[in-house]
Design a protein around this motif. Structure first.
Motif, PDB file in Angstrom:
ATOM      1  N   ASN A 138       0.824  -1.206   0.000  1.00  0.00           N
ATOM      2  CA  ASN A 138       0.000   0.000   0.000  1.00  0.00           C
ATOM      3  C   ASN A 138       0.861   1.261   0.000  1.00  0.00           C
ATOM      4  O   ASN A 138       0.538   2.251  -0.663  1.00  0.00           O
ATOM      5  CB  ASN A 138      -0.932  -0.004   1.214  1.00  0.00           C
ATOM      6  CG  ASN A 138      -2.013  -1.070   1.107  1.00  0.00           C
ATOM      7  OD1 ASN A 138      -2.355  -1.517   0.010  1.00  0.00           O
ATOM      8  ND2 ASN A 138      -2.556  -1.476   2.232  1.00  0.00           N
ATOM      9  N   LEU A 139       1.950   1.235   0.748  1.00  0.00           N
ATOM     10  CA  LEU A 139       2.881   2.372   0.743  1.00  0.00           C
ATOM     11  C   LEU A 139       3.494   2.560  -0.644  1.00  0.00           C
ATOM     12  O   LEU A 139       3.686   3.685  -1.111  1.00  0.00           O
ATOM     13  CB  LEU A 139       3.980   2.155   1.778  1.00  0.00           C
ATOM     14  CG  LEU A 139       3.584   2.284   3.251  1.00  0.00           C
ATOM     15  CD1 LEU A 139       4.694   1.751   4.150  1.00  0.00           C
ATOM     16  CD2 LEU A 139       3.283   3.742   3.590  1.00  0.00           C
ATOM     17  N   LEU A 140       3.817   1.454  -1.293  1.00  0.00           N
ATOM     18  CA  LEU A 140       4.420   1.521  -2.621  1.00  0.00           C
ATOM     19  C   LEU A 140       3.444   2.091  -3.639  1.00  0.00           C
ATOM     20  O   LEU A 140       3.811   2.936  -4.461  1.00  0.00           O
ATOM     21  CB  LEU A 140       4.884   0.116  -3.038  1.00  0.00           C
ATOM     22  CG  LEU A 140       5.637   0.041  -4.362  1.00  0.00           C
ATOM     23  CD1 LEU A 140       7.037  -0.520  -4.132  1.00  0.00           C
ATOM     24  CD2 LEU A 140       4.905  -0.852  -5.355  1.00  0.00           C
ATOM     25  N   ARG A 141       2.183   1.639  -3.593  1.00  0.00           N
ATOM     26  CA  ARG A 141       1.185   2.158  -4.527  1.00  0.00           C
ATOM     27  C   ARG A 141       0.913   3.645  -4.295  1.00  0.00           C
ATOM     28  O   ARG A 141       0.582   4.372  -5.230  1.00  0.00           O
ATOM     29  CB  ARG A 141      -0.119   1.356  -4.393  1.00  0.00           C
ATOM     30  CG  ARG A 141      -0.050  -0.041  -4.955  1.00  0.00           C
ATOM     31  CD  ARG A 141       0.206  -0.052  -6.449  1.00  0.00           C
ATOM     32  NE  ARG A 141      -0.842   0.623  -7.191  1.00  0.00           N
ATOM     33  CZ  ARG A 141      -1.910   0.021  -7.687  1.00  0.00           C
ATOM     34  NH1 ARG A 141      -2.066  -1.284  -7.524  1.00  0.00           N
ATOM     35  NH2 ARG A 141      -2.816   0.700  -8.362  1.00  0.00           N
ATOM     36  N   ALA A 142       1.045   4.090  -3.027  1.00  0.00           N
ATOM     37  CA  ALA A 142       0.845   5.501  -2.706  1.00  0.00           C
ATOM     38  C   ALA A 142       2.103   6.333  -2.945  1.00  0.00           C
ATOM     39  O   ALA A 142       2.123   7.525  -2.634  1.00  0.00           O
ATOM     40  CB  ALA A 142       0.405   5.643  -1.247  1.00  0.00           C
ATOM     41  N   ARG A 143       3.173   5.699  -3.477  1.00  0.00           N
ATOM     42  CA  ARG A 143       4.460   6.347  -3.762  1.00  0.00           C
ATOM     43  C   ARG A 143       5.119   6.887  -2.496  1.00  0.00           C
ATOM     44  O   ARG A 143       5.855   7.878  -2.548  1.00  0.00           O
ATOM     45  CB  ARG A 143       4.294   7.460  -4.799  1.00  0.00           C
ATOM     46  CG  ARG A 143       3.739   6.987  -6.143  1.00  0.00           C
ATOM     47  CD  ARG A 143       3.815   8.087  -7.184  1.00  0.00           C
ATOM     48  NE  ARG A 143       3.242   7.651  -8.450  1.00  0.00           N
ATOM     49  CZ  ARG A 143       1.986   7.882  -8.815  1.00  0.00           C
ATOM     50  NH1 ARG A 143       1.190   8.542  -7.996  1.00  0.00           N
ATOM     51  NH2 ARG A 143       1.537   7.461  -9.971  1.00  0.00           N
ATOM     52  N   LEU A 144       4.848   6.244  -1.372  1.00  0.00           N
ATOM     53  CA  LEU A 144       5.489   6.606  -0.108  1.00  0.00           C
ATOM     54  C   LEU A 144       6.620   5.642   0.234  1.00  0.00           C
ATOM     55  O   LEU A 144       7.387   5.898   1.154  1.00  0.00           O
ATOM     56  CB  LEU A 144       4.459   6.623   1.021  1.00  0.00           C
ATOM     57  CG  LEU A 144       3.318   7.634   0.851  1.00  0.00           C
ATOM     58  CD1 LEU A 144       2.299   7.481   1.966  1.00  0.00           C
ATOM     59  CD2 LEU A 144       3.859   9.060   0.817  1.00  0.00           C
ATOM     60  N   CYS A 145       6.704   4.528  -0.490  1.00  0.00           N
ATOM     61  CA  CYS A 145       7.810   3.579  -0.386  1.00  0.00           C
ATOM     62  C   CYS A 145       8.341   3.348  -1.796  1.00  0.00           C
ATOM     63  O   CYS A 145       7.569   2.974  -2.686  1.00  0.00           O
ATOM     64  CB  CYS A 145       7.345   2.262   0.243  1.00  0.00           C
ATOM     65  SG  CYS A 145       8.597   0.941   0.229  1.00  0.00           S
ATOM     66  N   PRO A 146       9.614   3.568  -2.050  1.00  0.00           N
ATOM     67  CA  PRO A 146      10.122   3.448  -3.423  1.00  0.00           C
ATOM     68  C   PRO A 146      10.207   2.005  -3.916  1.00  0.00           C
ATOM     69  O   PRO A 146       9.937   1.725  -5.080  1.00  0.00           O
ATOM     70  CB  PRO A 146      11.503   4.100  -3.347  1.00  0.00           C
ATOM     71  CG  PRO A 146      11.908   3.949  -1.911  1.00  0.00           C
ATOM     72  CD  PRO A 146      10.653   4.021  -1.106  1.00  0.00           C
ATOM     73  N   PRO A 434       8.258  12.574  -4.338  1.00  0.00           N
ATOM     74  CA  PRO A 434       9.047  13.417  -3.428  1.00  0.00           C
ATOM     75  C   PRO A 434       9.036  12.941  -1.987  1.00  0.00           C
ATOM     76  O   PRO A 434       9.932  13.271  -1.210  1.00  0.00           O
ATOM     77  CB  PRO A 434       8.368  14.788  -3.557  1.00  0.00           C
ATOM     78  CG  PRO A 434       6.943  14.457  -3.865  1.00  0.00           C
ATOM     79  CD  PRO A 434       6.981  13.207  -4.693  1.00  0.00           C
ATOM     80  N   ALA A 435       7.997  12.180  -1.594  1.00  0.00           N
ATOM     81  CA  ALA A 435       7.835  11.805  -0.190  1.00  0.00           C
ATOM     82  C   ALA A 435       8.147  10.337   0.062  1.00  0.00           C
ATOM     83  O   ALA A 435       7.623   9.743   0.996  1.00  0.00           O
ATOM     84  CB  ALA A 435       6.402  12.115   0.262  1.00  0.00           C
ATOM     85  N   CYS A 436       9.020   9.745  -0.779  1.00  0.00           N
ATOM     86  CA  CYS A 436       9.305   8.314  -0.641  1.00  0.00           C
ATOM     87  C   CYS A 436      10.451   8.033   0.317  1.00  0.00           C
ATOM     88  O   CYS A 436      10.820   6.874   0.519  1.00  0.00           O
ATOM     89  CB  CYS A 436       9.586   7.690  -2.002  1.00  0.00           C
ATOM     90  SG  CYS A 436      11.128   8.228  -2.755  1.00  0.00           S
ATOM     91  N   GLY A 437      11.045   9.069   0.896  1.00  0.00           N
ATOM     92  CA  GLY A 437      12.071   8.857   1.906  1.00  0.00           C
ATOM     93  C   GLY A 437      13.489   8.783   1.400  1.00  0.00           C
ATOM     94  O   GLY A 437      14.401   8.512   2.180  1.00  0.00           O
TER      95      GLY A 437
END
Length: 471
Positions: A138-146, A434-437
């Motif tokens: 889910n984080l990956l689909r939301a572009r919060l995890c690369p 931009p917010a993927c860490g």
């Protein structure tokens, strides 16, 4: 042992670049060497360590000067070094080495595994793992995890967000694979969701059991397809050369251009040519299974090899998520890894993930050079060194070592196939991450199309702030 002997180091290419290519293989060990000492990386203060952890959790972008004159006195540099060592892991079992998982039975033998014979405990572990796996996706689909890795006992999976590795859609690469696994992926969802909930064979906590029937997971075998294309091209060039030279053993150009007989002939099971010869009752005809095995022999030959890498794109990655949660071969049923869920590795925090740090230690020694010996300083980093961590370390070492160092990299060999290009080069890959860490420079590097094929970087060298490397 002389770990710094230049005789063991392969020659690097001669063309320096401002950036080295993205390497999606996981490194188990990286040895940095420099003529400048690495004492600045030793004995971090408690405040510097805490600040490094905080910078990681808050995805703080650290900008260092091009050169640091006194690295030991630069607290900002030491905090950035600590920040670059952080990764996230699930499950977390301190007494058990959880990476690598492929070929790790010998290292795990004799370790305490209380879940091996306890099915109830295995269900709890798998339930917890499924929640963490779904959280990462889910984080990956939301572009919060690369990106993140799923490391099982038989294969590994690399999930990448849209915008990375030259692809405008999410991708998942699996390596190595077998024909059985690929057939199971093709059959996923046919006659049900594939989780086994209606037969009692699936994990009853899987969050996908209410999904409708799916047509199977669409995937490609890019390395195998590339090899076939190359062979056809070489064969075509050879035929053109023979035709131009008037060669061919008396056969015409038309005959030379016809495909050679293959095992795919008589796919429909027709053997009318036997009747024409009048021996149809005297010759034993192959059954359907034999015909199918002959058709699939080339596919079976790549099992467990880099060419067996499977690439899944777009919405099929979600179907793959459900498939992996219910896949019975995902968890070993015997041996030291029996009942142990796969290892999840991520550059960012996720539900159920545990913060871990790479082990780093400094080494001093002497290296043989022409005319004698010279002092060489080393920094050893023990993995799993993820792709972003390697790049983050170079961003720290460049100013600390005054733009000159050499790195010997030890990749986990099965993960080298992840450097296969996942998308056509002309695809529009502009995505906002931009917010993927990740540091912006690291993100730019990982966004480029892979160029290493099924190889990985083994030597990385910087001179005058420019890179050369050897795969």
């Amino acid at each position: 042992q002389d770990l710094h002997s230049p005789l063991a180091v392969p020659k690097a290419p001669s063309s320096p670049r401002q950036e080295f290519p993205a390497d999606w293989s996981i490194k188990t060990r990286v040895l940095f060497m420099s003529s400048q000492p690495f004492t600045w990386a030793e004995h971090l203060k408690a405040q510097e360590e805490a600040q490094g952890f905080a910078q990681h959790c808050r995805a703080t972008e650290t900008t260092l000067p091009q050169s640091v004159q006194e690295p030991r006195l630069c607290s900002e540099l030491r905090c950035a070094f600590q920040q670059s060592l952080v990764y996230w892991l699930h499950p977390s079992l301190p007494w058990l080495p959880l990476f690598p998982r492929l070929g790790a039975d010998r290292r795990m033998a004799g370790k305490a595994c209380p879940w091996a014979q306890d099915e109830a405990l295995q269900q709890v572990l798998m339930s917890d793992w499924s929640v963490s796996f779904t959280s990462l996706y889910n984080l990956l689909r939301a572009r919060l995890c690369p990106y993140f890795y799923v490391c099982a006992a038989q294969f590994s999976v690399l999930f990448r967000a849209a915008g990375l590795a030259g692809s405008a859609v999410p991708t998942a690469a699996i390596a190595p694979t077998t024909r059985g696994l690929r057939e199971a992926m093709r059959s996923e969802g046919k006659g049900g969701c594939g989780c086994g909930a209606d037969t009692g064979q699936g994990w009853d906590t899987a969050p996908h059991c209410s999904l409708p029937s799916a047509p199977g997971i669409e995937f490609s075998l890019p390395l195998l397809e590339e090899s076939r294309t190359r062979k056809q091209k070489n064969s075509g060039e050879s035929l053109e050369t023979e035709a131009a030279d008037g060669l061919g053993g008396g056969s015409s150009v038309e005959d030379a251009g016809e495909p050679a007989p293959s095992d795919d002939d008589d796919d429909d099971g027709s053997f009318s040519w036997l009747e024409e010869m009048g021996v149809q009752d005297k010759v034993k005809k192959p059954d359907t299974i034999s015909i199918q095995l002959r058709k699939e022999k080339h596919e079976v030959q790549v099992d467990h090899r880099p060419e067996s890498l499977v690439l899944v794109r777009g919405s099929n990655t979600f179907t793959l998520l459900n498939f992996l949660i219910s896949c019975r071969s995902l968890v070993a049923v015997a041996g030291p890894q029996a009942g142990l869920p796969p290892t999840l590795l991520s550059p960012v925090a996720f539900r159920g993930g545990t913060m871990q740090t790479l082990k780093a230690r400094t080494i001093s020694g002497r290296a043989r050079v022409q005319g004698g010996f010279e002092d060489v300083f080393s920094l050893e980093v023990l993995g799993p060194v993820l792709p972003h961590a390697l790049h983050a370390l170079t961003l720290v070492l460049a100013p600390a070592q005054r733009g000159a160092f050499r790195a010997l990299l030890s990749p986990h060999e099965p993960s080298a196939a992840f450097n296969t290009r996942p998308a056509p080069p002309q695809e529009d890959v502009h995505q906002d991450l931009p917010a993927c860490g990740l540091h912006p420079k690291t993100l730019d590097q990982l966004s480029q199309c892979p160029t290493l094929g099924k190889s990985s970087i083994r030597l990385l060298e910087m001179k005058d702030y420019a890179y050369t490397w050897k795969a």
